[in-house]
Design a protein around this motif. Sequence first.
Motif, PDB file in Angstrom:
ATOM      1  N   ALA A  11      22.731 -11.175  65.625  1.00  0.00           N
ATOM      2  CA  ALA A  11      23.653 -11.948  64.793  1.00  0.00           C
ATOM      3  C   ALA A  11      24.988 -12.091  65.495  1.00  0.00           C
ATOM      4  CB  ALA A  11      23.862 -11.265  63.443  1.00  0.00           C
ATOM      5  N   GLY A  12      25.576 -13.261  65.364  1.00  0.00           N
ATOM      6  CA  GLY A  12      26.883 -13.496  65.965  1.00  0.00           C
ATOM      7  C   GLY A  12      27.626 -14.588  65.230  1.00  0.00           C
ATOM      8  N   ILE A  13      28.832 -14.848  65.675  1.00  0.00           N
ATOM      9  CA  ILE A  13      29.681 -15.873  65.072  1.00  0.00           C
ATOM     10  C   ILE A  13      29.414 -17.205  65.768  1.00  0.00           C
ATOM     11  CG2 ILE A  13      32.056 -16.608  64.634  1.00  0.00           C
ATOM     12  CD1 ILE A  13      32.820 -13.612  64.624  1.00  0.00           C
ATOM     13  N   LEU A  14      28.979 -18.193  64.989  1.00  0.00           N
ATOM     14  CA  LEU A  14      28.634 -19.505  65.531  1.00  0.00           C
ATOM     15  C   LEU A  14      29.785 -20.501  65.468  1.00  0.00           C
ATOM     16  CD1 LEU A  14      25.097 -19.973  63.899  1.00  0.00           C
ATOM     17  CD2 LEU A  14      25.680 -18.851  66.073  1.00  0.00           C
ATOM     18  N   GLY A  15      30.702 -20.296  64.527  1.00  0.00           N
ATOM     19  CA  GLY A  15      31.820 -21.218  64.363  1.00  0.00           C
ATOM     20  C   GLY A  15      32.891 -20.600  63.488  1.00  0.00           C
ATOM     21  N   LYS A  65      38.983 -25.520  53.026  1.00  0.00           N
ATOM     22  CA  LYS A  65      39.384 -26.207  54.258  1.00  0.00           C
ATOM     23  C   LYS A  65      39.007 -25.395  55.492  1.00  0.00           C
ATOM     24  CE  LYS A  65      43.183 -28.795  52.129  1.00  0.00           C
ATOM     25  NZ  LYS A  65      44.661 -28.941  52.012  1.00  0.00           N
ATOM     26  N   ALA A  66      39.200 -24.076  55.420  1.00  0.00           N
ATOM     27  CA  ALA A  66      38.793 -23.215  56.535  1.00  0.00           C
ATOM     28  C   ALA A  66      37.281 -23.266  56.724  1.00  0.00           C
ATOM     29  CB  ALA A  66      39.256 -21.784  56.278  1.00  0.00           C
ATOM     30  N   ALA A  67      36.540 -23.274  55.612  1.00  0.00           N
ATOM     31  CA  ALA A  67      35.075 -23.313  55.677  1.00  0.00           C
ATOM     32  C   ALA A  67      34.577 -24.603  56.312  1.00  0.00           C
ATOM     33  CB  ALA A  67      34.498 -23.155  54.274  1.00  0.00           C
ATOM     34  N   ILE A  68      35.150 -25.728  55.931  1.00  0.00           N
ATOM     35  CA  ILE A  68      34.739 -27.015  56.495  1.00  0.00           C
ATOM     36  C   ILE A  68      35.006 -27.047  58.004  1.00  0.00           C
ATOM     37  CG2 ILE A  68      35.291 -29.483  56.516  1.00  0.00           C
ATOM     38  CD1 ILE A  68      35.771 -29.190  53.442  1.00  0.00           C
ATOM     39  N   GLU A  69      36.137 -26.517  58.416  1.00  0.00           N
ATOM     40  CA  GLU A  69      36.453 -26.468  59.849  1.00  0.00           C
ATOM     41  C   GLU A  69      35.467 -25.573  60.591  1.00  0.00           C
ATOM     42  OE1 GLU A  69      40.043 -24.601  62.447  1.00  0.00           O
ATOM     43  OE2 GLU A  69      40.666 -26.079  60.934  1.00  0.00           O
ATOM     44  N   LYS A  72      32.136 -27.377  60.970  1.00  0.00           N
ATOM     45  CA  LYS A  72      32.256 -28.389  62.022  1.00  0.00           C
ATOM     46  C   LYS A  72      32.206 -27.742  63.394  1.00  0.00           C
ATOM     47  CE  LYS A  72      35.264 -32.156  63.603  1.00  0.00           C
ATOM     48  NZ  LYS A  72      36.530 -32.903  63.370  1.00  0.00           N
ATOM     49  N   ASN A  73      32.894 -26.619  63.548  1.00  0.00           N
ATOM     50  CA  ASN A  73      32.909 -25.888  64.817  1.00  0.00           C
ATOM     51  C   ASN A  73      31.524 -25.370  65.191  1.00  0.00           C
ATOM     52  OD1 ASN A  73      33.788 -22.801  66.094  1.00  0.00           O
ATOM     53  ND2 ASN A  73      34.613 -24.656  67.035  1.00  0.00           N
ATOM     54  N   ALA A  74      30.728 -25.043  64.169  1.00  0.00           N
ATOM     55  CA  ALA A  74      29.373 -24.539  64.402  1.00  0.00           C
ATOM     56  C   ALA A  74      28.347 -25.660  64.522  1.00  0.00           C
ATOM     57  CB  ALA A  74      28.970 -23.598  63.269  1.00  0.00           C
ATOM     58  N   ASP A  79      24.882 -28.104  53.600  1.00  0.00           N
ATOM     59  CA  ASP A  79      23.573 -27.853  53.010  1.00  0.00           C
ATOM     60  C   ASP A  79      22.739 -26.864  53.806  1.00  0.00           C
ATOM     61  OD1 ASP A  79      23.554 -30.289  54.812  1.00  0.00           O
ATOM     62  OD2 ASP A  79      21.399 -29.950  54.611  1.00  0.00           O
ATOM     63  N   LYS A  80      23.153 -26.550  55.033  1.00  0.00           N
ATOM     64  CA  LYS A  80      22.416 -25.600  55.870  1.00  0.00           C
ATOM     65  C   LYS A  80      22.765 -24.146  55.564  1.00  0.00           C
ATOM     66  CE  LYS A  80      20.330 -28.767  58.354  1.00  0.00           C
ATOM     67  NZ  LYS A  80      18.863 -28.962  58.234  1.00  0.00           N
ATOM     68  N   ILE A  81      23.852 -23.917  54.819  1.00  0.00           N
ATOM     69  CA  ILE A  81      24.308 -22.552  54.552  1.00  0.00           C
ATOM     70  C   ILE A  81      23.434 -21.905  53.477  1.00  0.00           C
ATOM     71  CG2 ILE A  81      26.240 -21.153  53.697  1.00  0.00           C
ATOM     72  CD1 ILE A  81      26.602 -22.266  56.533  1.00  0.00           C
ATOM     73  N   ASP A  82      22.959 -20.690  53.773  1.00  0.00           N
ATOM     74  CA  ASP A  82      22.105 -19.950  52.846  1.00  0.00           C
ATOM     75  C   ASP A  82      22.901 -19.061  51.893  1.00  0.00           C
ATOM     76  OD1 ASP A  82      19.505 -20.740  54.026  1.00  0.00           O
ATOM     77  OD2 ASP A  82      20.232 -19.614  55.759  1.00  0.00           O
ATOM     78  N   LEU A  83      24.058 -18.591  52.341  1.00  0.00           N
ATOM     79  CA  LEU A  83      24.841 -17.643  51.552  1.00  0.00           C
ATOM     80  C   LEU A  83      26.316 -17.798  51.890  1.00  0.00           C
ATOM     81  CD1 LEU A  83      25.175 -15.048  49.756  1.00  0.00           C
ATOM     82  CD2 LEU A  83      24.805 -13.723  51.858  1.00  0.00           C
ATOM     83  N   ILE A  84      27.160 -17.731  50.859  1.00  0.00           N
ATOM     84  CA  ILE A  84      28.609 -17.697  51.053  1.00  0.00           C
ATOM     85  C   ILE A  84      29.130 -16.358  50.537  1.00  0.00           C
ATOM     86  CG2 ILE A  84      30.843 -18.716  50.444  1.00  0.00           C
ATOM     87  CD1 ILE A  84      29.357 -21.374  49.970  1.00  0.00           C
TER      88      ILE A  84
END
Length: 337
Positions: A11-15, A65-69, A72-74, A79-84
């Motif tokens: 597991a790692g940080i994608l964006g 706004k941070a989440a959308i950025e 985009k970075n990732a 709709d691809k996110i499984d969990l917040i």
Amino acid sequence: MSEYNGLKYSAGILGMGKCVPDNVLTNKDLENMVDTSNEWIVQRTGILERRILDKDTPLYELGSKAAIEALKNAGLTPDKIDLIIATTETPDYLTPSMACLIQKSIGASNAAAFDLNAACTGAVYGLTVASQFIVTGYYKYVLVVSCEGLSRVVDWKDRKTCVLFGDGAAAMVVGQVEKGYGILATHIGADGSMGHNITIPCCYIDSEESQKRLSDNKMVIWMDGSEVFKFAVRVMVQATENVLNQSGISIKDLSLIIPHQANMRIIESAVKRLDIPPDRVFSNVQKYGNTSSASIPIALIECIEKKLVAKGSYIVLVGFGGGLTWASALIKWSKEE
């Protein structure tokens, strides 16, 4: 303690993404609000200014706004996110949760959602929880959003605390990365017997806690600064050494340590005990003050922007906070920046 060897995935940080309010509150501004001075604040904290959320703006908007950025970075759509997982100690509502408000705002209709409160340690706690869903294959993409509006719970009559805090948000998309990279080790901990040293009441306050507060509004933050200082320096050193020992990585191999941005004196004291060159410890506390759980991911983003992180860099994220809590994560950066 959590090691990631032998599990199904890495597991790692994608964006990543961040958002801070436009409104800047300087030390000079605070001189006109409370009995303090720029010199007093800088000498004790290293802080020059902090960002303050407009009273008519809900905190979840910063987080969204941070989440959308970050998405985009990732290179992902909501709709691809499984969990917040939203980390916060200043939610807009107790229910719906901050995570559910963000889910609605960004249109992540397929995601489960919950809040996590580990105070200033929240981002590393959240990263640790997110990674469990990824390494086991339970989920493919987890969005961790750390958003804090501490200015809304500050006692503006208490000069010992009101000068410290600012508002902000940052988000991390966590997912699968190539083996040998990503989150190599994490460590989380808590000591509830020391929880009385940082308190923010919500639906109840006892007489002892009420008497500590100077303002008529008792639902504000109170902190025993000297006790927190001693705790913070001790656990930041121990937590950093813990993840290094888990993975067999030497502190000399680290490219960066990114600590919780609470106070420059705490950071400097921890650096001295770890015996690491100061230029390998990142700080931006002078710009934002203490943004609680948002501070570490905001700092990590600025490290990336400054080209201080490259693929293969070893990074330690380490924090402490109310509860009292602490956490650390050792990451081998997996992205080409």
